[in-house]
Design a protein around this motif. Structure first.
Motif, PDB file in Angstrom:
ATOM      1  N   GLU A   1     -62.352  89.359 -34.349  1.00 32.91           N
ATOM      2  CA  GLU A   1     -61.328  88.320 -34.509  1.00 32.91           C
ATOM      3  C   GLU A   1     -61.791  86.984 -33.927  1.00 32.91           C
ATOM      4  O   GLU A   1     -61.373  85.922 -34.378  1.00 32.91           O
ATOM      5  N   LEU A   2     -62.689  87.046 -32.932  1.00 36.53           N
ATOM      6  CA  LEU A   2     -63.024  85.858 -32.146  1.00 36.53           C
ATOM      7  C   LEU A   2     -64.465  85.380 -32.312  1.00 36.53           C
ATOM      8  O   LEU A   2     -64.828  84.342 -31.757  1.00 36.53           O
ATOM      9  N   GLU A   3     -65.283  86.093 -33.062  1.00 35.86           N
ATOM     10  CA  GLU A   3     -66.712  85.777 -33.097  1.00 35.86           C
ATOM     11  C   GLU A   3     -67.009  84.389 -33.675  1.00 35.86           C
ATOM     12  O   GLU A   3     -68.071  83.827 -33.439  1.00 35.86           O
ATOM     13  N   ASN A   4     -66.056  83.821 -34.414  1.00 35.66           N
ATOM     14  CA  ASN A   4     -66.284  82.487 -34.980  1.00 35.66           C
ATOM     15  C   ASN A   4     -66.322  81.394 -33.908  1.00 35.66           C
ATOM     16  O   ASN A   4     -66.698  80.253 -34.187  1.00 35.66           O
ATOM     17  N   LEU A   5     -65.969  81.752 -32.662  1.00 34.74           N
ATOM     18  CA  LEU A   5     -66.067  80.797 -31.560  1.00 34.74           C
ATOM     19  C   LEU A   5     -67.507  80.625 -31.077  1.00 34.74           C
ATOM     20  O   LEU A   5     -67.778  79.773 -30.227  1.00 34.74           O
ATOM     21  N   GLN A   6     -68.425  81.423 -31.607  1.00 35.42           N
ATOM     22  CA  GLN A   6     -69.812  81.452 -31.150  1.00 35.42           C
ATOM     23  C   GLN A   6     -70.427  80.057 -31.036  1.00 35.42           C
ATOM     24  O   GLN A   6     -71.080  79.738 -30.048  1.00 35.42           O
ATOM     25  N   ASN A   7     -70.205  79.233 -32.012  1.00 31.39           N
ATOM     26  CA  ASN A   7     -70.785  77.884 -32.016  1.00 31.39           C
ATOM     27  C   ASN A   7     -69.702  76.815 -32.132  1.00 31.39           C
ATOM     28  O   ASN A   7     -69.920  75.761 -32.741  1.00 31.39           O
ATOM     29  N   TYR A   8     -68.554  77.090 -31.543  1.00 28.99           N
ATOM     30  CA  TYR A   8     -67.419  76.180 -31.676  1.00 28.99           C
ATOM     31  C   TYR A   8     -67.688  74.878 -30.908  1.00 28.99           C
ATOM     32  O   TYR A   8     -68.255  74.889 -29.819  1.00 28.99           O
ATOM     33  N   SER A   9     -67.281  73.779 -31.499  1.00 21.32           N
ATOM     34  CA  SER A   9     -67.436  72.480 -30.843  1.00 21.32           C
ATOM     35  C   SER A   9     -66.236  71.608 -31.179  1.00 21.32           C
ATOM     36  O   SER A   9     -65.491  71.881 -32.129  1.00 21.32           O
TER      37      SER A   9
ATOM     38  N   GLU B   1     -61.111  66.791 -28.403  1.00 23.34           N
ATOM     39  CA  GLU B   1     -60.205  66.230 -29.400  1.00 23.34           C
ATOM     40  C   GLU B   1     -58.763  66.274 -28.913  1.00 23.34           C
ATOM     41  O   GLU B   1     -58.299  67.291 -28.379  1.00 23.34           O
ATOM     42  N   PHE B   2     -58.042  65.195 -29.139  1.00 24.14           N
ATOM     43  CA  PHE B   2     -56.645  65.133 -28.738  1.00 24.14           C
ATOM     44  C   PHE B   2     -55.805  66.170 -29.487  1.00 24.14           C
ATOM     45  O   PHE B   2     -54.873  66.744 -28.923  1.00 24.14           O
ATOM     46  N   ALA B   3     -56.135  66.425 -30.762  1.00 22.63           N
ATOM     47  CA  ALA B   3     -55.377  67.420 -31.532  1.00 22.63           C
ATOM     48  C   ALA B   3     -55.508  68.803 -30.911  1.00 22.63           C
ATOM     49  O   ALA B   3     -54.540  69.578 -30.865  1.00 22.63           O
ATOM     50  N   PHE B   4     -56.693  69.133 -30.409  1.00 21.89           N
ATOM     51  CA  PHE B   4     -56.902  70.422 -29.738  1.00 21.89           C
ATOM     52  C   PHE B   4     -56.097  70.468 -28.445  1.00 21.89           C
ATOM     53  O   PHE B   4     -55.466  71.486 -28.129  1.00 21.89           O
ATOM     54  N   ASP B   5     -56.107  69.390 -27.667  1.00 16.44           N
ATOM     55  CA  ASP B   5     -55.361  69.311 -26.418  1.00 16.44           C
ATOM     56  C   ASP B   5     -53.876  69.598 -26.662  1.00 16.44           C
ATOM     57  O   ASP B   5     -53.239  70.361 -25.924  1.00 16.44           O
ATOM     58  N   ILE B   6     -53.351  69.008 -27.703  1.00 14.14           N
ATOM     59  CA  ILE B   6     -51.937  69.186 -28.041  1.00 14.14           C
ATOM     60  C   ILE B   6     -51.673  70.596 -28.554  1.00 14.14           C
ATOM     61  O   ILE B   6     -50.661  71.226 -28.212  1.00 14.14           O
ATOM     62  N   ALA B   7     -52.578  71.114 -29.370  1.00 15.55           N
ATOM     63  CA  ALA B   7     -52.405  72.473 -29.890  1.00 15.55           C
ATOM     64  C   ALA B   7     -52.300  73.480 -28.755  1.00 15.55           C
ATOM     65  O   ALA B   7     -51.458  74.386 -28.782  1.00 15.55           O
TER      66      ALA B   7
ATOM     67  N   ALA C   1     -54.461  72.517 -37.920  1.00 17.61           N
ATOM     68  CA  ALA C   1     -55.852  72.935 -38.113  1.00 17.61           C
ATOM     69  C   ALA C   1     -56.501  73.375 -36.807  1.00 17.61           C
ATOM     70  O   ALA C   1     -57.454  74.174 -36.816  1.00 17.61           O
ATOM     71  N   LYS C   2     -56.013  72.855 -35.688  1.00 14.81           N
ATOM     72  CA  LYS C   2     -56.597  73.183 -34.388  1.00 14.81           C
ATOM     73  C   LYS C   2     -55.924  74.381 -33.709  1.00 14.81           C
ATOM     74  O   LYS C   2     -56.474  74.947 -32.763  1.00 14.81           O
ATOM     75  N   GLU C   3     -54.751  74.758 -34.176  1.00 15.26           N
ATOM     76  CA  GLU C   3     -54.022  75.837 -33.501  1.00 15.26           C
ATOM     77  C   GLU C   3     -54.772  77.164 -33.482  1.00 15.26           C
ATOM     78  O   GLU C   3     -54.845  77.816 -32.421  1.00 15.26           O
ATOM     79  N   PRO C   4     -55.362  77.631 -34.598  1.00  8.32           N
ATOM     80  CA  PRO C   4     -56.056  78.925 -34.548  1.00  8.32           C
ATOM     81  C   PRO C   4     -57.179  78.966 -33.516  1.00  8.32           C
ATOM     82  O   PRO C   4     -57.302  79.938 -32.761  1.00  8.32           O
ATOM     83  N   SER C   5     -58.000  77.930 -33.449  1.00  8.05           N
ATOM     84  CA  SER C   5     -59.109  77.941 -32.487  1.00  8.05           C
ATOM     85  C   SER C   5     -58.594  77.833 -31.058  1.00  8.05           C
ATOM     86  O   SER C   5     -59.186  78.425 -30.138  1.00  8.05           O
ATOM     87  N   ALA C   6     -57.494  77.112 -30.851  1.00 12.36           N
ATOM     88  CA  ALA C   6     -56.917  77.031 -29.507  1.00 12.36           C
ATOM     89  C   ALA C   6     -56.418  78.403 -29.066  1.00 12.36           C
ATOM     90  O   ALA C   6     -56.659  78.838 -27.927  1.00 12.36           O
ATOM     91  N   ARG C   7     -55.740  79.101 -29.957  1.00 12.01           N
ATOM     92  CA  ARG C   7     -55.270  80.457 -29.641  1.00 12.01           C
ATOM     93  C   ARG C   7     -56.450  81.391 -29.372  1.00 12.01           C
ATOM     94  O   ARG C   7     -56.436  82.186 -28.439  1.00 12.01           O
ATOM     95  N   GLN C   8     -57.481  81.299 -30.200  1.00 15.05           N
ATOM     96  CA  GLN C   8     -58.624  82.192 -30.062  1.00 15.05           C
ATOM     97  C   GLN C   8     -59.375  81.956 -28.756  1.00 15.05           C
ATOM     98  O   GLN C   8     -59.783  82.913 -28.078  1.00 15.05           O
ATOM     99  N   LEU C   9     -59.574  80.691 -28.394  1.00 10.78           N
ATOM    100  CA  LEU C   9     -60.302  80.400 -27.161  1.00 10.78           C
ATOM    101  C   LEU C   9     -59.580  80.990 -25.965  1.00 10.78           C
ATOM    102  O   LEU C   9     -60.197  81.672 -25.127  1.00 10.78           O
ATOM    103  N   TYR C  10     -58.285  80.770 -25.860  1.00  9.05           N
ATOM    104  CA  TYR C  10     -57.577  81.263 -24.681  1.00  9.05           C
ATOM    105  C   TYR C  10     -57.368  82.773 -24.726  1.00  9.05           C
ATOM    106  O   TYR C  10     -57.281  83.420 -23.680  1.00  9.05           O
TER     107      TYR C  10
END
Length: 277
Positions: free
Chosen positions: A161-169, A204-210, A247-256
């Motif tokens: 579920e989370l492996e796409n974070l491998q090279n997340y930026s 990114e501010f959008a990620f911060d808010i997500a 667009a940023k919500e899924p990666s924010a959820r996955q990271l945490y």
């Protein structure tokens, strides 16, 4: 005389133990009369210390992050000058830091005015942090590849579920907090205070808010999200659309979720974010 502070392992916000007598020796002019270990602050040691007049936050950063501490001090000064409700750096002795304590409490139920206060704070915060040049990208604060390797070994289903974070930026809009969950905020009526900026970085501010809305709007109510965006966009350094935020919500959820797996060595709290049945 140098003190050898005893290393202890407590189920609270304390990893390094300091006694009241040791505290009084470090900060004699404050006349402290009480020291209380917190139950939060999982990463760094955190106490509430009190004299006859006021209380302070006492922190010991249990990591080698001297450059981040300096950035944190400068950031808090910048935000205080902008009249944002954040802790004030007070004093430092031998690795122990005193900060002012914010007035208020954590709301049990999030109301619309909490969302609007959060939006006003983040818009003003982002307007200030476009001025900050940080050498640290927010995402680089975390050893994502190492945590993914651990997750692959012990929690393979979640690894997939989370492996796409491998090279997340993240793109760089400015210096983001990146962790404005409810437990890093406090409310005094309709006034919000935010703390624990130490692990921020460029992002990114959008990620911060997500990230913030994951905590403040866990059921993803459109009323709350739209109210946040309307309020935020009134004074933000650049307007944010609903599509950009979503667009940023899924990666924010996955990271945490990934960080929770690493911290708690299980998947229960990660599932709260991933919504895995």
């Amino acid at each position: 005389m140098e003190k050898n502070y005893e290393k202890v392992h407590l189920v609270m916000g304390v990893n390094i133990h300091i006694t009241l007598n040791e505290l009084q020796e470090l900060f004699p002019s404050y006349n402290f009369v009480n020291i209380e270990a917190t139950k939060d602050g999982v990463i760094d040691t955190t106490y509430i210390v009190t004299n006859t007049q006021t209380s302070y936050i006492l922190k010991h950063f249990d990591r080698d992050i001297s450059s981040k501490i300096q950035t944190d001090k400068e950031l808090l000064t910048l935000l205080k000058d902008a009249e944002l409700n954040v802790p004030e750096y007070i004093d430092e002795k031998k690795g122990w830091y005193l900060f002012s304590i914010l007035k208020g409490s954590s709301p049990k139920v999030i109301q619309l005015y909490h969302i609007q206060a959060l939006a006003r704070f983040m818009a003003k915060y982002h307007a200030q942090t476009t001025k900050i040049n940080s050498s640290t990208d927010f995402i680089d604060n975390y050893p994502i590849k190492e945590i993914l390797s651990y997750t692959k070994k012990y929690f393979y289903r979640h690894y997939k579920e989370l492996e796409n974070l491998q090279n997340y930026s993240l793109k760089t809009d400015g210096f983001i907090h990146g962790d404005i969950f409810k437990d890093n905020t406090i409310f005094d009526g309709e006034k919000i205070g935010v703390f624990d900026f130490i692990d921020g970085g460029s992002g990114e501010f959008a990620f911060d808010i997500a990230v913030a809305l994951i905590s403040f709007n866990p059921k993803n109510k459109s009323l709350f999200t739209n109210a946040f965006l309307r309020t935020y966009n009134q004074t933000a350094p650049k307007k944010l659309t609903l599509d950009e935020l979503q667009a940023k919500e899924p990666s924010a959820r996955q990271l945490y979720a990934l960080l929770r797996i690493e911290r708690y060595k299980n998947t229960q709290r990660a599932n709260e974010l991933l919504k895995i049945c």
